[in-house]
Design a protein around this motif. Structure first.
Motif, PDB file in Angstrom:
ATOM      1  N   ASP A  55       0.699  -1.135   0.018  1.00  0.00           N
ATOM      2  CA  ASP A  55      -0.167  -0.002  -0.098  1.00  0.00           C
ATOM      3  C   ASP A  55       0.990   1.225   0.105  1.00  0.00           C
ATOM      4  O   ASP A  55       2.049   1.111   0.284  1.00  0.00           O
ATOM      5  CB  ASP A  55      -0.861   0.054   1.182  1.00  0.00           C
ATOM      6  N   GLY A  56       0.255   2.289  -0.415  1.00  0.00           N
ATOM      7  CA  GLY A  56       1.267   3.604  -0.283  1.00  0.00           C
ATOM      8  C   GLY A  56       0.323   4.646  -0.151  1.00  0.00           C
ATOM      9  O   GLY A  56      -0.949   4.682  -0.317  1.00  0.00           O
ATOM     10  N   THR A  57       0.854   5.994   0.321  1.00  0.00           N
ATOM     11  CA  THR A  57       0.275   7.314   0.163  1.00  0.00           C
ATOM     12  C   THR A  57       1.242   8.473   0.185  1.00  0.00           C
ATOM     13  O   THR A  57       2.398   8.008  -0.149  1.00  0.00           O
ATOM     14  CB  THR A  57      -0.467   7.293   1.479  1.00  0.00           C
ATOM     15  N   CYS A  58       0.659   9.424   0.178  1.00  0.00           N
ATOM     16  CA  CYS A  58       1.501  10.654   0.009  1.00  0.00           C
ATOM     17  C   CYS A  58       1.176  11.679   0.968  1.00  0.00           C
ATOM     18  O   CYS A  58       0.052  11.867   1.507  1.00  0.00           O
ATOM     19  CB  CYS A  58       1.376  11.591  -1.530  1.00  0.00           C
ATOM     20  N   TRP A  59       2.329  12.289   1.771  1.00  0.00           N
ATOM     21  CA  TRP A  59       1.843  13.168   2.554  1.00  0.00           C
ATOM     22  C   TRP A  59       2.614  14.559   2.386  1.00  0.00           C
ATOM     23  O   TRP A  59       3.705  14.691   1.675  1.00  0.00           O
ATOM     24  CB  TRP A  59       2.528  13.145   4.026  1.00  0.00           C
ATOM     25  N   ASP A  60       1.738  15.639   2.357  1.00  0.00           N
ATOM     26  CA  ASP A  60       2.484  16.915   2.135  1.00  0.00           C
ATOM     27  C   ASP A  60       3.038  17.441   3.436  1.00  0.00           C
ATOM     28  O   ASP A  60       2.833  17.198   4.522  1.00  0.00           O
ATOM     29  CB  ASP A  60       1.392  18.225   2.130  1.00  0.00           C
ATOM     30  N   VAL A  61       4.471  17.810   2.968  1.00  0.00           N
ATOM     31  CA  VAL A  61       5.377  18.355   4.308  1.00  0.00           C
ATOM     32  C   VAL A  61       5.862  19.899   4.014  1.00  0.00           C
ATOM     33  O   VAL A  61       5.136  20.361   3.152  1.00  0.00           O
ATOM     34  CB  VAL A  61       6.613  17.620   4.257  1.00  0.00           C
ATOM     35  N   ALA A  69      14.815  19.515  -1.602  1.00  0.00           N
ATOM     36  CA  ALA A  69      15.799  18.762  -2.111  1.00  0.00           C
ATOM     37  C   ALA A  69      15.791  17.411  -1.811  1.00  0.00           C
ATOM     38  O   ALA A  69      16.283  16.563  -2.624  1.00  0.00           O
ATOM     39  CB  ALA A  69      17.090  19.369  -1.467  1.00  0.00           C
ATOM     40  N   ALA A  70      15.398  16.953  -0.478  1.00  0.00           N
ATOM     41  CA  ALA A  70      15.290  15.497  -0.221  1.00  0.00           C
ATOM     42  C   ALA A  70      14.084  14.811  -1.038  1.00  0.00           C
ATOM     43  O   ALA A  70      14.178  13.691  -1.214  1.00  0.00           O
ATOM     44  CB  ALA A  70      14.952  15.492   1.378  1.00  0.00           C
ATOM     45  N   PHE A  71      12.671  15.356  -1.256  1.00  0.00           N
ATOM     46  CA  PHE A  71      11.599  14.721  -1.555  1.00  0.00           C
ATOM     47  C   PHE A  71      11.204  15.169  -2.964  1.00  0.00           C
ATOM     48  O   PHE A  71      10.486  14.469  -3.609  1.00  0.00           O
ATOM     49  CB  PHE A  71      10.563  14.813  -0.508  1.00  0.00           C
ATOM     50  N   GLY A  72      11.505  16.424  -3.148  1.00  0.00           N
ATOM     51  CA  GLY A  72      10.828  17.126  -4.619  1.00  0.00           C
ATOM     52  C   GLY A  72       9.628  17.501  -4.554  1.00  0.00           C
ATOM     53  O   GLY A  72       8.660  17.202  -3.401  1.00  0.00           O
ATOM     54  N   ARG A  73       9.002  17.640  -5.604  1.00  0.00           N
ATOM     55  CA  ARG A  73       7.639  18.204  -5.829  1.00  0.00           C
ATOM     56  C   ARG A  73       6.997  17.291  -6.993  1.00  0.00           C
ATOM     57  O   ARG A  73       7.736  17.196  -8.073  1.00  0.00           O
ATOM     58  CB  ARG A  73       7.443  19.539  -6.275  1.00  0.00           C
ATOM     59  N   PRO A  74       5.949  16.699  -6.704  1.00  0.00           N
ATOM     60  CA  PRO A  74       5.407  15.951  -7.748  1.00  0.00           C
ATOM     61  C   PRO A  74       4.809  16.686  -8.971  1.00  0.00           C
ATOM     62  O   PRO A  74       4.554  17.809  -8.555  1.00  0.00           O
ATOM     63  CB  PRO A  74       4.154  15.181  -7.277  1.00  0.00           C
ATOM     64  N   THR A  80       3.027  25.075 -14.646  1.00  0.00           N
ATOM     65  CA  THR A  80       4.197  25.044 -13.949  1.00  0.00           C
ATOM     66  C   THR A  80       4.816  23.350 -14.025  1.00  0.00           C
ATOM     67  O   THR A  80       6.037  23.282 -13.725  1.00  0.00           O
ATOM     68  CB  THR A  80       4.192  25.541 -12.503  1.00  0.00           C
ATOM     69  N   LYS A  81       3.849  22.599 -14.158  1.00  0.00           N
ATOM     70  CA  LYS A  81       4.329  21.146 -13.981  1.00  0.00           C
ATOM     71  C   LYS A  81       4.772  20.621 -12.840  1.00  0.00           C
ATOM     72  O   LYS A  81       5.462  19.665 -12.573  1.00  0.00           O
ATOM     73  CB  LYS A  81       5.279  20.754 -15.120  1.00  0.00           C
ATOM     74  N   ARG A  82       4.672  21.624 -11.711  1.00  0.00           N
ATOM     75  CA  ARG A  82       4.973  21.085 -10.459  1.00  0.00           C
ATOM     76  C   ARG A  82       3.770  21.311  -9.385  1.00  0.00           C
ATOM     77  O   ARG A  82       3.056  22.324  -9.495  1.00  0.00           O
ATOM     78  CB  ARG A  82       6.193  21.988  -9.927  1.00  0.00           C
ATOM     79  N   SER A  83       3.789  20.600  -8.279  1.00  0.00           N
ATOM     80  CA  SER A  83       2.822  20.847  -7.415  1.00  0.00           C
ATOM     81  C   SER A  83       3.062  21.813  -6.415  1.00  0.00           C
ATOM     82  O   SER A  83       4.185  22.197  -6.265  1.00  0.00           O
ATOM     83  CB  SER A  83       2.906  19.384  -6.497  1.00  0.00           C
ATOM     84  N   ALA A  84       1.971  22.384  -5.885  1.00  0.00           N
ATOM     85  CA  ALA A  84       2.422  23.469  -4.794  1.00  0.00           C
ATOM     86  C   ALA A  84       2.936  23.213  -3.579  1.00  0.00           C
ATOM     87  O   ALA A  84       3.640  23.953  -2.976  1.00  0.00           O
ATOM     88  CB  ALA A  84       0.940  24.019  -4.547  1.00  0.00           C
ATOM     89  N   PHE A  85       2.854  21.642  -3.182  1.00  0.00           N
ATOM     90  CA  PHE A  85       3.482  21.373  -2.075  1.00  0.00           C
ATOM     91  C   PHE A  85       4.506  20.186  -2.219  1.00  0.00           C
ATOM     92  O   PHE A  85       4.395  19.384  -3.192  1.00  0.00           O
ATOM     93  CB  PHE A  85       2.480  20.692  -1.197  1.00  0.00           C
ATOM     94  N   VAL A  86       5.413  20.265  -1.325  1.00  0.00           N
ATOM     95  CA  VAL A  86       6.715  19.224  -1.314  1.00  0.00           C
ATOM     96  C   VAL A  86       5.751  18.132  -0.683  1.00  0.00           C
ATOM     97  O   VAL A  86       4.920  18.087   0.106  1.00  0.00           O
ATOM     98  CB  VAL A  86       7.744  19.438  -0.537  1.00  0.00           C
ATOM     99  N   GLN A  87       6.091  16.797  -1.226  1.00  0.00           N
ATOM    100  CA  GLN A  87       5.500  15.703  -0.647  1.00  0.00           C
ATOM    101  C   GLN A  87       6.547  14.482  -0.557  1.00  0.00           C
ATOM    102  O   GLN A  87       7.520  14.431  -1.244  1.00  0.00           O
ATOM    103  CB  GLN A  87       4.224  15.022  -1.781  1.00  0.00           C
ATOM    104  N   VAL A  88       6.035  13.712   0.566  1.00  0.00           N
ATOM    105  CA  VAL A  88       6.903  12.489   0.670  1.00  0.00           C
ATOM    106  C   VAL A  88       5.987  11.419   0.211  1.00  0.00           C
ATOM    107  O   VAL A  88       4.763  11.368   0.707  1.00  0.00           O
ATOM    108  CB  VAL A  88       6.972  12.457   2.309  1.00  0.00           C
ATOM    109  N   ARG A  89       6.360  10.750  -0.239  1.00  0.00           N
ATOM    110  CA  ARG A  89       5.676   9.343  -0.748  1.00  0.00           C
ATOM    111  C   ARG A  89       6.378   8.224  -0.040  1.00  0.00           C
ATOM    112  O   ARG A  89       7.231   7.963   0.361  1.00  0.00           O
ATOM    113  CB  ARG A  89       6.089   8.885  -2.497  1.00  0.00           C
TER     114      ARG A  89
END
Length: 100
Positions: A55-61, A69-74, A80-89
């Motif tokens: 199973d999996g999920t994403c969290w906004d951080v 730098a560590a997690f990037g933006r989806p 812009t082709k980028r999400s407004a939030f940095v996310q951890v998958r």
């Protein structure tokens, strides 16, 4: 309220986590991350094979340089082709019988 104990504020938990760092969670993971079910656990095995689920999920951080730098933006489908939030998958491997 449980007796004299109160649920701590979220900010207190965040500060404690920053103060302690990652080591307590690493120790907890090393002590507990192991197969929990045995052959007698209902639904845990099929034809001698341990049943697992993915199973999996994403969290906004927090939107910080370090997190980006560590997690990037989806990506997204907008200009812009980028999400407004940095996310951890996160992806998890879970025992079906024990839910561990």
């Amino acid at each position: 309220l449980l007796g004299n104990w109160h649920v701590p504020a979220k900010s207190s938990l965040f500060r404690a986590r920053q103060r302690l760092g990652a080591e307590p969670l690493q120790v907890l993971f090393a002590a507990t991350a192991k197969p929990m079910a045995d052959e007698s656990t209902p639904g845990a095995f099929w034809r001698g094979l341990r049943l697992l689920a993915v199973d999996g999920t994403c969290w906004d951080v927090a939107d910080t340089e370090a997190n980006q730098a560590a997690f990037g933006r989806p990506g997204n489908g907008r200009g812009t082709k980028r999400s407004a939030f940095v996310q951890v998958r996160m992806a998890a491997l879970v025992e079906v019988g024990s839910h561990a």
